[in-house]
Design an enzyme around this catalytic site. Structure first.
Site, mmCIF file in Angstrom:
data_model
loop_
_atom_site.group_PDB
_atom_site.id
_atom_site.type_symbol
_atom_site.label_atom_id
_atom_site.label_comp_id
_atom_site.label_asym_id
_atom_site.label_seq_id
_atom_site.Cartn_x
_atom_site.Cartn_y
_atom_site.Cartn_z
ATOM 1 C CG ASP A 261 -2.280 -0.706 0.814
ATOM 2 O OD1 ASP A 261 -2.755 -0.523 -0.324
ATOM 3 O OD2 ASP A 261 -2.834 -1.424 1.660
ATOM 4 C CD GLU B 141 -4.488 1.870 -2.557
ATOM 5 O OE1 GLU B 141 -4.369 1.151 -1.550
ATOM 6 O OE2 GLU B 141 -5.003 1.458 -3.611
ATOM 7 C CG HIS C 20 -6.136 0.428 2.104
ATOM 8 N ND1 HIS C 20 -6.167 0.032 0.794
ATOM 9 C CD2 HIS C 20 -7.414 0.739 2.424
ATOM 10 C CE1 HIS C 20 -7.405 0.116 0.345
ATOM 11 N NE2 HIS C 20 -8.174 0.547 1.309
ATOM 12 C CE1 TYR D 114 -2.985 -4.492 5.978
ATOM 13 C CE2 TYR D 114 -2.324 -2.654 4.591
ATOM 14 C CZ TYR D 114 -2.998 -3.851 4.751
ATOM 15 O OH TYR D 114 -3.671 -4.393 3.693
ATOM 16 C CD GLU E 151 -5.248 -1.184 -6.640
ATOM 17 O OE1 GLU E 151 -5.849 -1.106 -7.726
ATOM 18 O OE2 GLU E 151 -5.251 -0.289 -5.789
ATOM 19 C CD GLU F 186 -6.298 -2.445 -2.232
ATOM 20 O OE1 GLU F 186 -6.362 -1.961 -3.378
ATOM 21 O OE2 GLU F 186 -5.609 -1.941 -1.331
ATOM 22 C CG HIS G 161 -8.718 0.731 -5.297
ATOM 23 N ND1 HIS G 161 -7.806 0.829 -4.263
ATOM 24 C CD2 HIS G 161 -9.772 1.503 -4.929
ATOM 25 C CE1 HIS G 161 -8.295 1.632 -3.335
ATOM 26 N NE2 HIS G 161 -9.489 2.039 -3.706
HETATM 27 ZN ZN ZN Z 1 -4.683 -0.566 -0.612
HETATM 28 ZN ZN ZN Z 2 -5.927 -0.144 -4.006
#
Ligand code: ZN
Ligand code: ZN
Length: 348
Positions: A91, A121, A124, A128, A188, A222, A225
């Site tokens: 990401d 992104e 994302h 994490y 992705e 994802e 995307h």
């Molecule tokens: Zn992502």
């Molecule tokens: Zn993505």
């Protein structure tokens, strides 16, 4: 225009040109975006779907996972952390790349969608870090991020993506934009799935459900995307027939085929000590995904046609992904009303 010529970075504002662009690249456009006057009206629906998916990490309370963390086996913990940082590193590449593409795309509606993807992104990536910060101290997080940088299998796997992304940075022409887009679909639409499989496997055993909830949101983003980029590639090819060569068609099959092999290799490496995930079944799952990506691009299946061999990974199926935002693992429906269909743009 040849595929080797650098793409034109147009000025921000060009009053002599129309608002509706004459081309997705190298087009003439004023730079002003009126969503009611765009070259591909279906992009407005896609944009709305992306916004309707809006979520952020802090919405998810990690308390349950924090309590369960110490009940995981040392192997489960190790794999959990390795996958987490490996997905974060993917990401991390995606956020600036989506931004960079915006500079060369000459359709304001596409620029806006790339901006939203780039923002997602970033979320994302943050999620994490949020998971990690709930579970392990900073020194261990740092070690895990370094591990993701040095792991030879991770590096081998990311190399193709990096080459395509760097290739476009160094030489932003239409050929390299096309290659970047195909590799973005791999990242992705294929590369995330061994990681997703692990988290959903824990969820099947009622372990680390908050993490899996977050992962399911990432998966849904994802999939959107990868779908959008596939549409982007189709438009790119149809507007620029010089890109529509046998060589480039071959490139698509070869790049997706390589991603499939690398994802299988990674799955065997990272999931070998995890009981209950059938790796041969996972291999079929990756092939099933690759076929799906190819069909979204308007290409033929590369592998034998099959039903989804691991339906439990596909929390949000393509059929339901645009419908409701449901908290799958907690069976609580969360419907966002920020975006509605009846907001005065009915003619779209
Ligand atoms: Zn992502
Ligand atoms: Zn993505």
């Amino acid at each position: 225009m040849t595929t080797d010529q650098l793409l034109r970075k147009i000025k921000l504002f060009n009053p002599e040109y129309p608002n509706k662009t004459t081309g997705i690249i190298n087009g003439e456009t004023s730079g002003l975006l009126n969503w009611n006057d765009i070259a591909y009206p279906q992009m407005y629906t896609l944009y709305q779907t992306l916004l309707a998916n809006f979520w952020k990490a802090q919405e998810i309370n990690m308390q349950d996972d924090i309590k369960q963390w110490d009940q995981l086996t040392p192997t489960e913990k190790d794999v959990f952390l390795r996958i987490n940082t490996q997905l974060a590193s993917l990401d991390s590449l995606q956020t600036p790349t989506m931004n960079q593409v915006m500079d060369y795309v000459t359709d304001s509606s596409f620029k806006a969608i790339f901006a939203v993807i780039s923002q997602q992104e970033a979320v994302h990536n943050e999620s994490y870090s949020y998971i990690l910060s709930s579970l392990v101290p900073l020194n261990e997080q740092k070690e895990r991020f370094d591990q993701a940088k040095d792991d030879p299998i991770v590096r081998k796997r990311n190399q193709l993506i990096l080459e395509a992304y760097e290739g476009f940075r160094e030489k932003p022409n239409s050929e390299n934009l096309f290659k970047l887009a195909i590799n973005s679909i791999n990242l992705e639409g294929i590369y995330f799935y061994a990681g997703f499989a692990f988290f959903y496997h824990l969820a099947r055993q009622q372990k680390m459900l908050k993490t899996s909830t977050m992962i399911s949101y990432i998966q849904r983003d994802e999939m959107q995307h990868a779908y959008f980029i596939a549409q982007f590639v189709r438009i790119l090819l149809s507007e620029n027939p010089e890109l529509n060569t046998e060589e480039n068609k071959e490139y698509v099959y070869q790049a997706i085929g390589q991603a499939v092999e690398l994802e299988k290799e990674w799955a065997h490496y990272i999931l070998q000590d995890i009981e209950g995930i059938d790796l041969l079944e996972f291999e079929e799952y990756v092939e099933y995904l690759a076929n799906k990506r190819l069909r979204q691009l308007g290409f033929q299946n590369l592998y034998q046609e099959k039903d989804n061999p691991m339906p439990w990974i596909q929390v949000f199926s393509d059929e339901m992904m645009n419908e409701t935002k449901s908290d799958f693992f907690e069976q609580k429906s969360r419907t966002y009303t920020k975006v509605s269909q009846s907001n005065g743009f009915d003619e779209l």
